[in-house]
Enzyme design. Structure first.
Site, mmCIF file in Angstrom:
data_model
loop_
_atom_site.group_PDB
_atom_site.id
_atom_site.type_symbol
_atom_site.label_atom_id
_atom_site.label_comp_id
_atom_site.label_asym_id
_atom_site.label_seq_id
_atom_site.Cartn_x
_atom_site.Cartn_y
_atom_site.Cartn_z
ATOM 1 C CG ASP A 1 -2.054 0.959 1.091
ATOM 2 O OD1 ASP A 1 -2.489 1.203 -0.047
ATOM 3 O OD2 ASP A 1 -2.527 1.466 2.126
ATOM 4 C CG HIS B 1 -4.119 10.761 2.337
ATOM 5 N ND1 HIS B 1 -5.155 10.640 3.244
ATOM 6 C CD2 HIS B 1 -3.218 9.792 2.681
ATOM 7 C CE1 HIS B 1 -4.891 9.639 4.088
ATOM 8 N NE2 HIS B 1 -3.730 9.113 3.770
ATOM 9 C CD GLU C 1 -6.049 4.850 4.541
ATOM 10 O OE1 GLU C 1 -5.330 4.106 3.838
ATOM 11 O OE2 GLU C 1 -5.578 5.612 5.417
ATOM 12 C CD GLU D 1 -5.331 2.868 -0.407
ATOM 13 O OE1 GLU D 1 -4.561 2.227 -1.155
ATOM 14 O OE2 GLU D 1 -5.157 3.003 0.813
ATOM 15 C CG ASP E 1 -5.677 0.308 3.468
ATOM 16 O OD1 ASP E 1 -5.659 -0.848 3.897
ATOM 17 O OD2 ASP E 1 -4.857 1.186 3.797
ATOM 18 N NE ARG F 1 -7.819 6.612 9.465
ATOM 19 C CZ ARG F 1 -7.109 6.391 8.366
ATOM 20 N NH1 ARG F 1 -5.859 5.958 8.438
ATOM 21 N NH2 ARG F 1 -7.647 6.588 7.187
ATOM 22 C CD GLN G 1 -3.010 3.985 10.654
ATOM 23 O OE1 GLN G 1 -4.225 3.968 10.454
ATOM 24 N NE2 GLN G 1 -2.175 4.556 9.809
ATOM 25 C CE LYS H 1 -3.508 1.983 7.157
ATOM 26 N NZ LYS H 1 -4.232 2.868 6.231
ATOM 27 C CB THR I 1 -7.368 -4.802 2.031
ATOM 28 O OG1 THR I 1 -6.465 -4.540 3.107
ATOM 29 C CG2 THR I 1 -7.173 -3.786 0.925
ATOM 30 C CD GLU J 1 -7.415 12.740 3.885
ATOM 31 O OE1 GLU J 1 -6.969 13.548 3.063
ATOM 32 O OE2 GLU J 1 -7.590 11.531 3.624
#
Lengths: 404, 404
Positions: B118, B125, B192, B194, B226, B230, B233, B246, B250, B353
């Site tokens: 990844d 970002h 996420e 992607e 993904d 948080r 992490q 993570k 996925t 975000e």
């Protein structure tokens, strides 16, 4: 007469019986499961077929994966059968012709690696690294270190078998004083002496594997050299961790030692200095450590003897942690312990630590070393206490550095 | 009459023809390569066999891996053949019965994932994340960000196909004010948005893949979510990067869009603000970006529209970087672009975000959201400019959050 007559005290005697995959010069494309006895390899699939064993389905295979997936009861049953095949005199006539001299066969990566995870479980190693890279920090360990076994995923596609040459990687590096990164072959190529654990039985997505189920899932272990380009790693690793500094090669032994062969090597891990969350608390469990005596040699010269018994986090804790978020296991998952470093200087498992980041070169018979030079051959070997004072040998892992 | 008569302007018209793997209710254990046309799936292997095509060996398979490994010339030839099969009237009688309504089939993970990497390639970002987590830093980007595409390895064993439920992971978290870590279900579960790139042709260990060879190795792309915890992490990721935050899941599309279908979507990446080392310098190359218009919906409500054309690092640069140390590629390697975020607030590809780390909740029809709640269904969809003004649809990727 070998191989039935392996010398007493041989670290690869009948108390060991590690598994690998080999081919012969006569049939180089035919991979077969082999079992090592002394300095010979038994064609285990051929033996199973010749003896009309029900385990032929697991052993007459080109990889260990079917055996790995078969589970703990099958692992014990197969090991018991193999022990009989190589010790009961009435089998001798059938089995003996199925041995090959170790020196005559080619050894292959013994299983298909699914995911590869690498941990960071030696307190001595973590403290050394912390002191080298963060000399002004109040604590050489990061705040999470004593609460969880820190790990990350590596590249499973570049796990290679012992004996494979390692091409010196190129990449970006930037010293703090450089105005911009430069590109070229790594000038700080290092080793990491580790132990790798091989998962046999998978687990479903969404279901953590508890501490006590470690030996239901993990088949065995091997030595592992997590080659590391320190200069590439230093520039790339903030904020998402090591990538190209590690992904060019990871070497593993050709022989996987089943956990059953290591019952006499089990020891309690070091005393825990911080309380652990329940899913990691092994204080009431059977001993989770293994007393493996590792030796690191460069060009045949031993430079370090890291003791695996000093690892703070056990393989069972690593497995419980790796799955506590519901991540599934697959047959062939491989996880490395992290660099093994003991408390003494001559027990450090990386050149980074042995030379204190290049400050104190090692004196080898062929000259000084800070990091590895082209042509250097690195060999990890190890043994563990076995039954009745015998030694259980682990398959060595060796690799030669070649220019890119 | 469908499927030959797909409506004009359908984003899954004959200009698209993405590949997947499906099974039917009649034969749930038989996986087959399918090609999507409108809202139908062609049993591509059955068509190849019925038309006596030499491509049956690539298409009459349970995964896309043999097709992926076949290489660029074969990819073009197969695509040309498929186009003929679904458009030339003389084939209609044979081919039409081999279509299944999309709603009647089960879609599977279309290829065996080898390694999963990844990246972190959106400047918007990376700057948003930097401002959120390091508000006092002089630069919101880390010093290496403009010099190399930062990436890390993820867990390939937990890549799941669109439609798979995502179990909320549990793990350790520790707020800076907490005296010790606590354990429990993640309370900051995020997405996420992607794009994932699928490697077809392998490369040998020790040999980097240059920028210009991107389309010799990469077969196609898909959407990728993904999922990220948080809180887990944040506590674990120093110093070795994301791991359990993570690795629980996925999600990827069931449909892989071949790069050949996206020729009209190719665009130049944003202007590079820093000089690049030669192995990453694409200034003289064909455009390396892709104009993919992504849409992120929670429970059917669109919350963001990230533009893939804004990505600083291209997929070709990521491939060149990933292999510059000599790491080999395998068929089925998957790499994610990193979260796609555009410069506008409504173009951000993560809730981190979009809600500025929970400070500014989103107002959804069913209530406020900072991070995901149990029961939430997240859907990524996208389209790209195609030939003659047509749109090329990408397969959506969707998943529902369920309690652990």
């Amino acid at each position: 007469m070998p191989p039935f007559d392996v010398p007493e005290g041989d670290p690869f005697g009948v108390h060991n019986l590690p598994y690998g995959v080999f081919s012969t010069a006569e049939a180089p494309a035919e991979r077969r499961v082999g079992v090592r006895l002394g300095d010979h390899v038994l064609d285990a699939g051929a033996a199973a077929l010749a003896l009309d064993s029900p385990y032929a389905a697991l052993l007459a295979q080109p990889t260990l994966n079917p055996l790995l997936a078969a589970g703990r009861t099958a692992w014990s049953d197969v090991r018991r059968a193999l022990t009989a095949w190589v010790t009961v005199p009435s089998h001798r006539e059938v089995v003996e012709p199925l041995f090959h001299p170790l020196s005559s066969v080619t050894l292959h990566l013994p299983f298909e690696v699914a995911d590869y995870v690498d941990f960071y479980a030696s307190e001595n190693h973590a403290r050394n690294v912390g002191q080298i890279f963060r000399p002004d920090a109040a604590d050489s360990l990061t705040p999470n270190w004593k609460h969880l076994p820190i790990g990350y995923h590596g590249r499973s596609g570049t796990v290679v078998v012992s004996g494979t040459d390692v091409v010196r990687p190129s990449g970006q590096r930037k010293a703090p004083t450089d105005p911009a990164p430069v590109f070229g072959p790594s000038v700080r190529l290092d080793i990491e002496a580790e132990v790798g654990f091989v998962v046999g039985v998978p687990s479903p997505l969404g279901t953590p594997v508890p501490l006590g189920d470690f030996r239901e899932h993990v088949f065995g272990l091997c030595l592992l050299n997590d080659w590391s380009a320190r200069d590439i790693q230093a520039w790339e690793y903030v904020p998402l961790g090591p990538f190209l500094g590690k992904s060019f090669a990871t070497s593993v032994s050709a022989w996987i030692t089943p956990l059953e062969a290591l019952e006499d090597a089990r020891v309690a891990p070091p005393e825990r200095t911080h309380p652990l969350l329940p899913y990691l608390d092994d204080s009431a469990d059977e001993p989770g450590g293994y007393d493996l005596r590792i030796s690191v040699a460069i060009n045949g010269h031993v430079v370090s003897e890291p003791p695996f018994s000093t690892m703070y986090w056990t393989a069972a804790q690593q497995l419980a942690h790796m799955t506590v978020n519901g991540a599934s296991l697959r047959t062939g998952d491989l996880y490395g312990s992290g660099t093994v470093s003991g408390p003494e200087e001559r027990q450090r498992g990386s050149l980074l630590e042995l030379t204190w980041n290049g400050r104190d070169p090692l004196e080898l018979p062929d000259g000084k070393r800070t990091f590895l030079e082209d042509g250097d051959v690195v060999t990890l070997s190890a043994w563990a206490p076995g039954p009745g004072g015998a030694r259980v040998g682990l398959g060595e892992v060796t690799g030669r550095v070649v220019a890119g």
